[in-house]
Motif scaffolding. Structure first.
Motif, PDB file in Angstrom:
ATOM      1  N   ASP A  87       0.711  -1.304   0.023  1.00 39.64           N
ATOM      2  CA  ASP A  87       0.099  -0.044  -0.026  1.00 39.64           C
ATOM      3  C   ASP A  87       0.761   1.233  -0.155  1.00 39.64           C
ATOM      4  O   ASP A  87       0.320   2.320   0.331  1.00 39.64           O
ATOM      5  N   MET A  90       0.567   5.168   1.411  1.00 37.36           N
ATOM      6  CA  MET A  90      -0.523   5.351   2.442  1.00 37.36           C
ATOM      7  C   MET A  90       0.319   4.696   3.718  1.00 37.36           C
ATOM      8  O   MET A  90       0.160   5.280   4.635  1.00 37.36           O
ATOM      9  N   CYS A 111       0.082   5.584  -5.059  1.00 39.13           N
ATOM     10  CA  CYS A 111      -1.182   5.632  -4.631  1.00 39.13           C
ATOM     11  C   CYS A 111      -1.922   7.110  -4.927  1.00 39.13           C
ATOM     12  O   CYS A 111      -1.247   7.985  -5.253  1.00 39.13           O
ATOM     13  N   SER A 112      -3.231   7.296  -5.060  1.00 37.59           N
ATOM     14  CA  SER A 112      -3.846   8.264  -5.461  1.00 37.59           C
ATOM     15  C   SER A 112      -3.657   9.560  -4.144  1.00 37.59           C
ATOM     16  O   SER A 112      -3.682   9.062  -2.968  1.00 37.59           O
ATOM     17  N   GLU A 114      -5.865  11.367  -3.196  1.00 34.76           N
ATOM     18  CA  GLU A 114      -7.095  11.118  -2.209  1.00 34.76           C
ATOM     19  C   GLU A 114      -6.877   9.943  -0.968  1.00 34.76           C
ATOM     20  O   GLU A 114      -7.247  10.176   0.007  1.00 34.76           O
ATOM     21  N   ASP A 115      -6.204   8.718  -1.522  1.00 36.94           N
ATOM     22  CA  ASP A 115      -6.305   7.904  -0.719  1.00 36.94           C
ATOM     23  C   ASP A 115      -5.060   8.065   0.380  1.00 36.94           C
ATOM     24  O   ASP A 115      -5.194   7.652   1.554  1.00 36.94           O
ATOM     25  N   ALA A 118      -6.829  10.378   2.755  1.00 37.74           N
ATOM     26  CA  ALA A 118      -7.762   9.781   3.583  1.00 37.74           C
ATOM     27  C   ALA A 118      -7.150   8.966   4.597  1.00 37.74           C
ATOM     28  O   ALA A 118      -7.830   8.649   5.826  1.00 37.74           O
ATOM     29  N   THR A 119      -5.972   8.255   4.416  1.00 39.75           N
ATOM     30  CA  THR A 119      -5.492   7.335   5.244  1.00 39.75           C
ATOM     31  C   THR A 119      -4.770   7.908   6.440  1.00 39.75           C
ATOM     32  O   THR A 119      -4.462   7.338   7.527  1.00 39.75           O
TER      33      THR A 119
END
Length: 283
Positions: A87, A90, A111-112, A114-115, A118-119
């Motif tokens: 991952d 993140m 990773c995006s 947004e991700d 968010a994490t």
């Protein structure tokens, strides 16, 4: 067997990762002279110990761009963290948030954005930008990262042409459009640091990345005028070990070493670190 220093994490990552991934992470341009010289340059510098001072309380906290961080050791922008751990960024973002430090996300994150946000919603995050010839694309990307809560832009200005990364060519790694680590063509960064600090005359904060492998290195960089240092490859070594927990271990080791270095040089706070602590080796 526990890993006790950054060199241990490097050795473990080399065993754990595929040859092509290891070469991509660890390789520099051409003969890798700048990569190696960045590390060697720190060994030319000695620290002057200071005794008979009350160092029962040593505080590693500082600020960058007005934001408090737990220690002046943050995470530099490197791409494709998913090569080291599933991952990827993140995990890196969560480790940075847990450590209370800044993480600069690369344009070439795997990773995006947004991700990543968010994490680790509470983390201090900056964004590294490779400027595209299309100004509209730059504008759209900048507006996106601003809306996602990134606090600063880190603009790469020293890559007019991609370096000749021989290992990637040999391994036929098709990632040549995206340099993993920036500043591949600069001179030894610790040697250039004092010149940069003198040139800006206190008008802006100066940061350093490249060659940091111990807490002593961190103290040397701060003593020569850096406000904070940023880690690149060691973060990826930590990821390859245990994901976010491996990154946390790398950061904790370096923070503890830095705390020890501060204690032995009589510095009770980051503000007390000064050029007087530095002695250049005659070797």
């Amino acid at each position: 067997m526990p890993l006790v220093c950054l060199t241990d994490f490097k050795a473990h990552a080399r065993e754990q990762l595929s040859k092509s991934t290891w070469d991509f992470i660890e390789g520099g341009a051409d003969d890798c002279l700048t990569r190696d010289d960045n590390i060697a340059a720190f060994k030319k510098i000695r620290l002057r110990p200071r005794y008979l001072k009350d160092v029962s309380k040593v505080d590693t906290r500082t600020t960058i761009q007005g934001e408090e961080i737990s220690t002046p050791i943050c995470i530099a922008p490197t791409g494709f963290h998913c090569l080291a751990w599933p991952d990827g960024e993140m995990s890196t973002a969560r480790a940075a948030q847990a450590a209370g430090i800044c993480y600069i996300t690369s344009t070439y994150a795997s990773c995006s954005l947004e991700d990543i946000v968010a994490t680790a919603p509470g983390g201090l995050r900056w964004f590294q930008l490779y400027v595209h010839p299309n100004r509209q694309l730059n504008k759209q990307l900048i507006q996106k990262v601003e809306s996602l809560g990134f606090k600063a832009l880190v603009i790469t200005v020293d890559v007019p042409k991609i370096g000749n990364r021989r290992h990637n060519i040999t391994n036929q790694v098709n990632l040549m459009k995206s340099l993993l680590l920036k500043d591949l063509g600069s001179p030894e960064k610790i040697d250039a640091l004092t010149e940069v600090v003198a040139a800006v005359k206190g008008k802006i904060e100066v940061y350093l990345d490249g060659g940091i492998r111990t807490g002593n290195d961190v103290l040397k960089a701060l003593a020569l005028g850096a406000k904070c240092v940023f880690l690149g490859r060691p973060i990826l070594w930590g990821l390859a070990y245990k994901g976010e927990h491996g990154v946390e271990e790398v950061l904790n080791i370096l923070k503890n070493e830095f705390h020890t270095s501060m204690t032995l040089t009589g510095c009770r706070s980051v503000a007390e670190i000064s050029r007087d602590l530095i002695q250049f080796s005659r070797m």
